[in-house]
Design an enzyme around this catalytic site. Structure first.
Site, PDB file in Angstrom:
ATOM      1  N   CYS A   1      16.943 -26.154-125.160  1.00  0.00           N
ATOM      2  CA  CYS A   1      15.512 -26.396-125.005  1.00  0.00           C
ATOM      3  C   CYS A   1      14.761 -25.071-124.843  1.00  0.00           C
ATOM      4  O   CYS A   1      14.561 -24.351-125.811  1.00  0.00           O
ATOM      5  CB  CYS A   1      15.250 -27.369-123.867  1.00  0.00           C
ATOM      6  SG  CYS A   1      13.560 -28.050-123.907  1.00  0.00           S
TER       7      CYS A   1
ATOM      8  N   GLU B   1      23.115 -31.893-122.003  1.00  0.00           N
ATOM      9  CA  GLU B   1      23.620 -32.235-120.659  1.00  0.00           C
ATOM     10  C   GLU B   1      23.204 -33.628-120.228  1.00  0.00           C
ATOM     11  O   GLU B   1      23.726 -34.156-119.232  1.00  0.00           O
ATOM     12  CB  GLU B   1      23.162 -31.188-119.639  1.00  0.00           C
ATOM     13  CG  GLU B   1      21.757 -31.342-119.098  1.00  0.00           C
ATOM     14  CD  GLU B   1      20.669 -30.865-120.058  1.00  0.00           C
ATOM     15  OE1 GLU B   1      19.475 -30.972-119.709  1.00  0.00           O
ATOM     16  OE2 GLU B   1      21.017 -30.367-121.141  1.00  0.00           O
TER      17      GLU B   1
ATOM     18  N   HIS C   1      18.594 -31.824-125.084  1.00  0.00           N
ATOM     19  CA  HIS C   1      19.331 -31.583-123.838  1.00  0.00           C
ATOM     20  C   HIS C   1      20.706 -32.247-123.893  1.00  0.00           C
ATOM     21  O   HIS C   1      20.861 -33.401-123.487  1.00  0.00           O
ATOM     22  CB  HIS C   1      18.529 -32.116-122.646  1.00  0.00           C
ATOM     23  CG  HIS C   1      17.377 -31.253-122.275  1.00  0.00           C
ATOM     24  ND1 HIS C   1      17.451 -30.300-121.289  1.00  0.00           N
ATOM     25  CD2 HIS C   1      16.121 -31.191-122.771  1.00  0.00           C
ATOM     26  CE1 HIS C   1      16.283 -29.682-121.187  1.00  0.00           C
ATOM     27  NE2 HIS C   1      15.465 -30.200-122.080  1.00  0.00           N
TER      28      HIS C   1
END
Length: 239
Positions: free
Chosen positions: A113, A215, A213
């Protein structure tokens, strides 16, 4: 992995702390890496960004530029948009220094990002400061703390395509994006509305930035596993 230094409250304590959401740590660990947090350097009597970046990156195998606040538009000679976050000057200094040093060393790098934006700016590119103003752009975040989910299309033969295939469903939370690409950096993934979602540096090294993202999808480790694998292979070559 880069972090903020922010005030954090815990019990009776309210102190500056190196801060990063724990999902990043989980993502690296599950992908087979060992996470090391890299907060910005401290007071002026400690080594400052360029020197500290050189010292740190000589001791790690890869670099992850984590997500976070907008890159200060003045870093690419623009005036900040009215919607821009307050600048995180220490983190901008630190991450730009780390990125340039990592590129000099040929270190595997993944920007997430904000990290994709830092990579772009470090190489001389610019950013779209407010994606909702781009004609035809869809929402790339839904509200405070609420991620948007959409499909990205990858460029055949790119590192992102090798990891994820021709397309992938991803979680996004950004209102800025890559605008003018610097020399050597190419767009390798796009959202369905045309917004650049992935960039890669030309050459044999692993230098990738994604606007989404990973994660947030700990059941899909493929992109981070690609970084860990690149770091492991490069480390073997040095032995």
């Amino acid at each position: 992995m880069t972090t903020y230094v922010e005030r954090a409250a815990q019990g009776v304590w309210d102190v500056p702390a190196a801060y990063l959401q724990y999902q990043y740590v989980e993502l690296v660990t599950r992908a087979g890496g060992v996470p090391v947090l890299l907060p910005p350097p401290g007071p002026a009597d400690l080594p400052q960004p360029d020197g500290a970046a050189a010292a740190v990156l000589d001791r790690v195998d890869a670099l992850v530029l984590a997500g976070g606040r907008d890159v200060d538009a003045r870093r690419y000679d623009a005036e900040p948009h009215a919607t821009a976050d307050p600048p995180a000057t220490d983190r901008d200094d630190w991450e730009l220094a780390l990125t340039r040093r990592a590129l000099d060393l040929g270190l595997p790098l993944l920007g997430i990002c904000r990290g994709a934006q830092v990579l772009t700016v470090a190489l001389g590119g610019t950013l779209v400061q407010h994606v909702p103003e781009v004609p035809g752009a869809r929402a790339h975040k839904l509200g405070p703390g609420e991620f948007a989910t959409h499909t990205v299309r990858t460029l055949e033969g790119s590192r992102v395509a090798t990891a994820l295939g021709a397309d992938a469903t991803v979680h996004c939370y950004h209102h800025q994006a890559v605008d003018r690409l610097p020399e050597g950096l190419r767009a390798t993934a796009h959202a369905e509305d045309g917004v650049v979602e992935g960039v890669e540096l030309d050459g044999d090294g692993f230098v990738v930035g994604v606007q989404w993202h990973p994660e947030q999808s700990l059941d899909d480790l493929r992109l981070m596993e690609s970084l860990v694998r690149a770091a492991r292979e490069q480390t073997k070559e040095k032995v």
